[in-house]
Design an enzyme around this catalytic site. Structure first.
Site, mmCIF file in Angstrom:
data_model
loop_
_atom_site.group_PDB
_atom_site.id
_atom_site.type_symbol
_atom_site.label_atom_id
_atom_site.label_comp_id
_atom_site.label_asym_id
_atom_site.label_seq_id
_atom_site.Cartn_x
_atom_site.Cartn_y
_atom_site.Cartn_z
ATOM 1 N N CYS A 1 29.888 69.654 43.061
ATOM 2 C CA CYS A 1 30.272 68.473 41.722
ATOM 3 C C CYS A 1 30.693 67.218 42.384
ATOM 4 O O CYS A 1 30.814 67.401 44.168
ATOM 5 C CB CYS A 1 32.139 69.077 41.669
ATOM 6 S SG CYS A 1 31.361 70.307 40.338
ATOM 7 N N ASP A 2 30.920 66.210 42.066
ATOM 8 C CA ASP A 2 30.930 64.866 42.595
ATOM 9 C C ASP A 2 31.517 63.949 41.178
ATOM 10 O O ASP A 2 30.851 63.531 39.810
ATOM 11 C CB ASP A 2 30.016 63.898 43.195
ATOM 12 C CG ASP A 2 30.231 63.118 43.884
ATOM 13 O OD1 ASP A 2 30.917 63.189 45.559
ATOM 14 O OD2 ASP A 2 30.433 61.881 43.695
ATOM 15 N N SER A 3 32.041 62.818 41.348
ATOM 16 C CA SER A 3 32.898 62.133 39.931
ATOM 17 C C SER A 3 33.005 60.403 40.614
ATOM 18 O O SER A 3 33.162 61.122 41.504
ATOM 19 C CB SER A 3 34.837 62.831 40.080
ATOM 20 O OG SER A 3 34.636 64.000 40.099
#
Length: 205
Positions: A77-79
């Site tokens: 994941c990455d935001s």
């Protein structure tokens, strides 16, 4: 269609150092092993904030998967926060965090979180998607912003804020999944698992 392999006996790996993501998964009954990818986020570019979040999630999952040799299921994941069409990750320093908050207050942005799941037990099959949540920021004054920045929290989170920490009082509301803002959308993750023929409930511990 349910995968014929027993998911209950298969290891789950989180390709992220984020304690918030790990906490979300643990609260949902999952207990992944954490393996940090080492991907240089600054070296990655994309055409839009949503694409950037997805490319980074895929890169992290792929980097971790490349170092494994079993039948693990890897979650990456990455935001980033999209504001004025720009992708804002973690602030570079306290001055940057202060400037961010002064520009965000009283406005709305979109938190984009890329999700990628790789099933090594199925030959490395991969599915990915980006979750989006609109965030409406409050109007903290300069002293409140200074106190928040001094806490050090905004330097460790994408967009210089989070819903599960000291900045929560400075967020007036959201439209969408709160988990996506914290770092991982559990409903989206469930759908990605289903696309791979897996049930997320099979990974409950």
């Amino acid at each position: 269609m349910t995968d014929s392999r027993s998911a209950r006996t298969r290891p789950l790996v989180l390709a992220s150092a984020s304690p918030a993501r790990l906490g979300l998964l643990k609260d949902a009954g999952l207990d992944p092993r954490v393996v940090v990818s080492g991907v240089d986020e600054e070296a990655v570019s994309a055409g839009s904030p949503a694409e950037l979040a997805l490319v980074l999630a895929e890169a992290k999952a792929a980097a971790v998967a490349a170092g494994l040799s079993g039948d693990e299921v890897v979650i990456g994941c990455d935001s980033v926060l999209e504001l004025d069409g720009q992708a804002l990750g973690k602030p570079s320093d306290a001055e940057d965090a202060t400037a961010r908050w002064k520009s965000m207050r009283g406005r709305s942005g979109v938190l984009r979180t890329g999700h990628c799941v790789i099933d090594l037990g199925a030959g490395g099959r991969r599915v990915s998607a980006t979750g989006s949540t609109t965030v409406h920021f409050g109007t903290p004054d300069d002293d409140e912003i200074a106190a928040y920045v001094a806490s050090g929290e905004p330097l460790a989170v994408a967009g210089a804020f989070t819903l599960d920490g000291r900045s929560a009082p400075f967020v007036e509301g959201i439209e969408g999944d709160s988990g996506n803002v914290i770092g991982l959308s559990l409903p989206l993750l469930r759908r990605l698992f289903a696309d791979l023929g897996l049930r997320i409930t099979d990974f409950w511990v």
